[in-house]
Design an enzyme around this catalytic site. Structure first.
Site, PDB file in Angstrom:
ATOM      1  N   VAL A  20       0.840  -1.195   0.000  1.00 23.97           N
ATOM      2  CA  VAL A  20       0.000   0.000   0.000  1.00 23.97           C
ATOM      3  C   VAL A  20       0.871   1.240   0.000  1.00 23.97           C
ATOM      4  CG1 VAL A  20      -1.745   1.306   1.271  1.00 23.97           C
ATOM      5  CG2 VAL A  20      -1.851  -1.188   1.230  1.00 23.97           C
ATOM      6  N   CYS A  21       0.554   2.192  -0.872  1.00 25.68           N
ATOM      7  CA  CYS A  21       1.293   3.450  -0.957  1.00 25.68           C
ATOM      8  C   CYS A  21       0.367   4.566  -0.519  1.00 25.68           C
ATOM      9  CB  CYS A  21       1.782   3.686  -2.385  1.00 25.68           C
ATOM     10  SG  CYS A  21       2.750   5.199  -2.573  1.00 25.68           S
TER      11      CYS A  21
END
Length: 236
Positions: free
Chosen positions: A92-93
């Site tokens: 996840v960014c």
């Protein structure tokens, strides 16, 4: 030589885990992958009703650094996730997971990055919000970002993105059944919380995303298209 966890990190995680388990809140559930591994948690995120992710059961691994909470954990989905802010490997960014360093090139304000006042709950609520309101300005998955923009700009007439997400949601149902988990399908089910009501600084996801009344079912089209701007989540 591997770094040993600090006593502060162990205590912080023990307290957070105890609080979340004893006072579960809407939108997600957590547990240890292994009782002997306090620094690795299994997270299950439920897709919010009224969004493309409704009825979804998305599992992820959250790994904490040995100096937590002074450094952020990482979050990686184990389900296949097609999303502008999720890398192909599931990472996840999102700004809240970025270290609190001065990086003018990122376009992020320091206040948007990790700080020790954040916790597991704020991270997961940020990810839940990100599902339906991705940041497409600096995506982790460019193809997903382009597909999402086509869907949004066409006001849902271009169905490619929607069809793919709906398919992923259906694929998670088997996992939920195997785990014996009942996935919330309505706002009433989703917003049920046993968290104490006397914590004024505790943000309720239902209030934040759906208004003060969880029973107020807005028109679904308005949920998808009421704002042409992207979310406030900053660049990857």
């Amino acid at each position: 030589m591997a770094q040993s966890p600090t006593s502060g990190a162990v205590k912080a995680l023990q307290l957070e885990l105890k609080k979340i388990v004893s006072e579960p809140v809407e939108g997600f559930r957590v547990k240890l992958l292994d009782d002997e591994k306090l620094f690795e948690w299994e997270v299950a995120i439920f897709g919010p009703p009224g969004t493309l992710y409704e009825g979804g059961y998305f599992k992820a691994i959250m790994k904490f650094p040995h100096d937590y909470p002074y450094a952020p954990p990482s979050v990686r989905f184990v389900n296949k996730m097609w999303h502008p802010n999720v890398y192909e490997n599931g990472d996840v960014c999102i700004s809240i997971l970025h270290p609190p360093v001065d990086d003018p090139q990122s376009g992020e304000e320091p206040s948007e990055r990790w700080n020790p006042t954040q916790n597991v709950r704020t991270i997961l609520l940020s990810i839940i919000s990100l599902l339906n309101e991705p940041n497409t300005f600096s995506p982790a998955n460019v193809d997903a970002s382009v597909m999402y923009r086509k869907w949004k700009d066409s006001r849902g007439k271009d169905k490619e993105y929607e069809t793919l997400i709906r398919k992923q949601v259906l694929q998670t149902r088997d996992e939920a059944e195997k785990d014996g988990v009942k996935v919330p399908m309505t706002l009433q089910e989703y917003c049920v919380s046993t968290a104490p009501k006397n914590e004024p600084n505790d943000v309720d996801f239902c209030d934040y995303d759906y208004g003060d009344d969880c029973d107020d079912d807005d028109d679904e089209d308005n949920m998808y298209y009421d704002d042409d701007d992207d979310s406030g989540n900053e660049e990857s």
